[in-house]
Design a protein around this motif. Structure first.
Motif, short mmCIF file in Angstrom:
data_model
loop_
_atom_site.label_atom_id
_atom_site.label_comp_id
_atom_site.label_asym_id
_atom_site.label_seq_id
_atom_site.Cartn_x
_atom_site.Cartn_y
_atom_site.Cartn_z
N CYS A 1 -26.81 -8.46 36.85
CA CYS A 1 -27.95 -7.86 37.03
C CYS A 1 -28.43 -7.91 38.55
O CYS A 1 -29.10 -6.93 39.13
CB CYS A 1 -29.10 -8.52 36.14
SG CYS A 1 -29.07 -8.12 34.27
N TRP B 1 -34.46 -10.99 32.27
CA TRP B 1 -34.16 -9.63 33.20
C TRP B 1 -35.29 -9.42 34.10
O TRP B 1 -35.34 -9.15 35.18
CB TRP B 1 -33.59 -8.88 32.67
CG TRP B 1 -33.85 -7.31 33.04
CD1 TRP B 1 -34.66 -6.36 32.46
CD2 TRP B 1 -33.54 -6.61 34.02
NE1 TRP B 1 -34.75 -5.25 32.99
CE2 TRP B 1 -33.99 -5.31 33.94
CE3 TRP B 1 -32.50 -7.00 34.98
CZ2 TRP B 1 -33.56 -4.38 35.02
CZ3 TRP B 1 -31.99 -6.01 36.26
CH2 TRP B 1 -32.82 -4.69 35.95
N ASP C 1 -25.07 -6.46 31.59
CA ASP C 1 -25.40 -7.94 30.83
C ASP C 1 -25.09 -8.90 31.95
O ASP C 1 -24.29 -8.99 32.78
CB ASP C 1 -24.88 -7.87 29.66
CG ASP C 1 -23.27 -7.95 29.40
OD1 ASP C 1 -22.68 -7.51 30.49
OD2 ASP C 1 -22.76 -8.00 28.70
N GLY D 1 -31.30 -3.87 31.90
CA GLY D 1 -30.53 -5.24 32.17
C GLY D 1 -30.74 -6.37 31.09
O GLY D 1 -31.81 -6.14 30.31
N SER E 1 -26.09 0.21 32.43
CA SER E 1 -26.65 -1.04 31.74
C SER E 1 -25.70 -2.11 32.07
O SER E 1 -24.40 -2.09 32.30
CB SER E 1 -26.32 -0.70 30.14
OG SER E 1 -26.79 0.50 29.80
#
Ligand code: SF4
Ligand code: SF4
Lengths: 554, 85
Positions: free
Chosen positions: A487, A352, A482, A508, A480
């Motif tokens: 992201c 990330w 995933d 992320g 948040s």
């Protein structure tokens, strides 16, 4: 009623496929070779052990099957791949080098084994046999580019004209038009996979962030990562002071019978001096990120109060004074880059942070937390105690191998191994954790630190800790996400200021469902998730800050 | 009616080679849980030195090696059918 369709990450999850079978046998054979101290030329025997039959099982010939295994063996030793088409026996010297307790890993970590790649067509719309060449043929009518026509009683798509809008597939009454995906490319959230001139998958390493998700998504097992198990086993055999730091996703990875104390005992039996929870590093990260968040909130105090008032929230009276807490610690950790800070981006997931830096350098530089990943923080804890320590990170993650090329990280973390690789090493040492008497329980970390392994856990932890430090129950806008695709989509929105309220904290995670969905895991997702949540609850302390207060109490 | 006894080996070899997925298969299926007494057991010592016979299960006292989800379902379905008759 058809079942809802699954995304690329869910399709093969929880299934034990022949691809996984080969991968794991290669790893355990390589591990055994090093544990048993076999001579270098033994490496040529491994493909015959893994593919013992004379008739092919998976591909057109056993020779090809073995050739692919041979490449996998190279990678499992940490060597580079041979060029496809190049003459390449494995030299004994090369093998001897790999069996020394010295780090040899070089970039790239994630590699396409060309002979294994079946050159899947790139993403496109295809007319399948379900097409009945109907009189209405809405596919032809809706195509904005006139790419669809009826030929010999069937619909045909001219791929040169097609812009992949998908309208034809949407309107076909027989669902006869399918979107053909290329599994490796669909799994890659940063569009790093293209094709070479011959149509083989090719990774663009400028874009690749070594998340490893293409590895587990290729149905032909044509992508593989380098491993360091040979060097780790050699270090153990050489009697070095090797320490394991184990990521919070480890619970239940080795089956329901293998409790954390048994894993600790098995690791020690193998020669590890001690085992530390990476979650202890996560605790440090929570504190640092909470400090950064408080700094940010202080700066945006007026904004915060305003937006909360709009929502008619009752703000605690003491908020102002709490926000002005002038703890020395806070001041110490404040970094100059906070000038342009608009949010705190979590730092624990390597893929990330890498993807954010590569794709959105202008917004990430100032915003990604200055804290290091929990892996690094936990390694520091080990090195503070023992300067000669050789630190092995054990986790679900392939990107951590990439992270170790960062000089500051390389100073403290020596090797990285996945849970899958650890299982192979257990097998190589003939250690069955179910039969090892349990060691002491691990109690290095708080509940919040342990919660890092499930997506959303990092943000939840930082927010809880922040609220505790402020002693105020304020709402902190946060998001948040995933998978890298999500992201990147999120960062784009943040950049364009399209989120309302603008998040102060952005978490992320590159892997679906967080670390428990990592490419190096053994346990099926639902099991891992349940276990991870239970394990987090079993920590004695809930907050990372409880540790320091517990220490000062005594 | 006696339940079918199914022991799935959870030793390191079997676990690394698909034991856990077999556990899931039975646990997540209401049909199977109704008929099967499931146990997750320590190494049954039949996987061979290198684990090439893994995963191993013991079904009504009989050992089966190299088990796959497909094979296990077939065996269970057969047993359930004979039990029902
Ligand atoms: S999915 Fe696998 S076989 Fe297909 S193109 Fe990608 S790497 Fe090659
Ligand atoms: S970013 Fe991840 S999915 Fe994409 S090529 Fe690299 S390792 Fe594979």
């Amino acid at each position: 009623m058809p079942l809802p369709s699954l995304n690329i990450f869910e399709k093969m999850r929880g299934l034990y496929t022949p691809v996984i079978n080969i991968r794991r046998h290669v790893l355990s054979e390589v591990g055994r070779m090093v544990v048993e101290g076999r001579p270098p030329h033994y490496i040529e025997e491994i493909p015959y052990r893994v593919i013992p039959k004379s008739t092919p099982t998976y591909r057109e010939s056993v020779f090809k099957e073995r050739a692919i295994v041979r490449e996998r063996v190279r990678l499992a030793f940490g060597m580079d791949l041979k060029e496809y088409g190049a003459h390449g026996p494995i030299h004994d010297d090369e093998v001897v080098e790999c069996m020394k307790p010295i780090k040899i890993l070089k970039r790239p970590i994630v590699n396409v084994i060309k002979i294994g790649c079946e050159r899947c067509p790139e993403e496109s719309y295809w007319v399948t046999n379900l097409c009945r060449g109907c009189i209405a043929h809405p596919c032809v009518t809706v195509c904005p580019k006139n790419a669809v026509s009826i030929q010999n009683g069937r619909s045909v798509i001219n791929q040169d004209l097609c812009i992949q809008c998908g309208r034809c597939a949407q309107v076909c009454p027989y669902n006869a038009i399918a979107f053909r995906e290329r599994p490796c490319a669909s799994a890659c959230g940063v569009n790093a996979i293209g094709s070479d001139e011959e149509g083989y998958a090719k990774i663009n390493y400028e874009k690749c962030v070594s998340c490893g998700l293409c590895i587990v998504s290729c149905p032909f097992g044509a992508i593989a990562e380098k491993s360091e198990i040979a060097q780790i086993i050699s270090s153990l055999k050489a009697g070095k002071r090797v320490y394991a730091e184990i990521a919070p996703a480890f619970v239940n990875q080795f089956g329901p019978l293998v409790t954390p104390p048994k894993i600790v005992a098995s690791l020690k039996k193998m020669g590890f001096k001690d085992v530390v929870e990476v979650a202890a590093g996560a605790d440090r990260v929570v504190l640092q990120e909470a400090h950064e968040l408080i700094e940010l909130i202080k700066k945006r105090k007026s904004y915060r109060i305003e937006t909360s008032k709009k929502k008619n929230q009752n703000l605690p009276d003491n908020l102002e004074s709490n926000l002005n807490i002038d703890s020395k610690e806070v001041e110490d950790s404040v970094i100059d880059s906070t000038v342009n800070k608009t949010f705190v981006g979590t730092s624990c997931c390597t893929s990330w942070t890498l993807a954010a830096e590569k794709n959105f350098p202008e917004i990430t530089a100032a915003n990604i937390s200055e804290s290091f990943a929990p892996m690094v923080e936990a390694a520091k804890i080990i090195k503070e105690k023992d300067h000669e320590a050789v630190v092995v990170f054990i986790g679900p993650c392939i990107a951590k191998k990439e992270e170790c090329f960062i000089p500051k990280v390389a100073e403290v973390v020596d090797y990285v191994m996945t849970f899958e690789e650890l299982a192979a090493v257990f097998q190589a040492f003939h250690i069955d954790p179910t039969k090892v008497p349990p060691d002491n329980d691990l109690q290095d970390a708080s509940s919040l630190g342990r919660g890092f392994s499930v997506a959303g856990g990092v943000a939840a932890a930082v927010i809880k800790q922040t609220k505790k430090m402020l002693e105020a129950d304020i709402t902190i806008p946060h998001v948040s996400v995933d998978t890298l695709k999500e992201c990147m989509a999120l960062l784009k929105k943040v950049k364009q200021n399209r989120l309302d309220p603008a998040p102060l904290l952005v978490e992320g995670m590159a892997c679906p469902y967080g670390c428990i969905g990592g490419p190096g895991t053994l346990a099926p997702l639902n099991r891992a998730k349940r276990a991870a949540q239970k394990y987090a609850k079993e920590a004695i302390h809930e907050y990372p800050s409880d540790f320091s207060s517990a220490e000062s109490d005594t | 009616m006696a339940k079918i006894s199914l022991k799935i080996c959870c030793g390191m070899n079997c676990l690394a080679h698909g034991g856990q997925e077999l556990l899931d298969l039975v646990e997540d299926s209401p049909t199977y849980t109704a008929y099967v007494e499931l146990a997750c057991v320590e190494c049954l010592n039949t996987c061979g030195d290198r684990g090439y016979n893994s995963p191993v299960v013991e079904l009504n006292g009989k050992i089966y090696s190299n088990m796959t989800a497909e094979k296990l379902m077939e065996l269970l379905d057969q047993l359930i059918q004979t039990n029902n008759n």
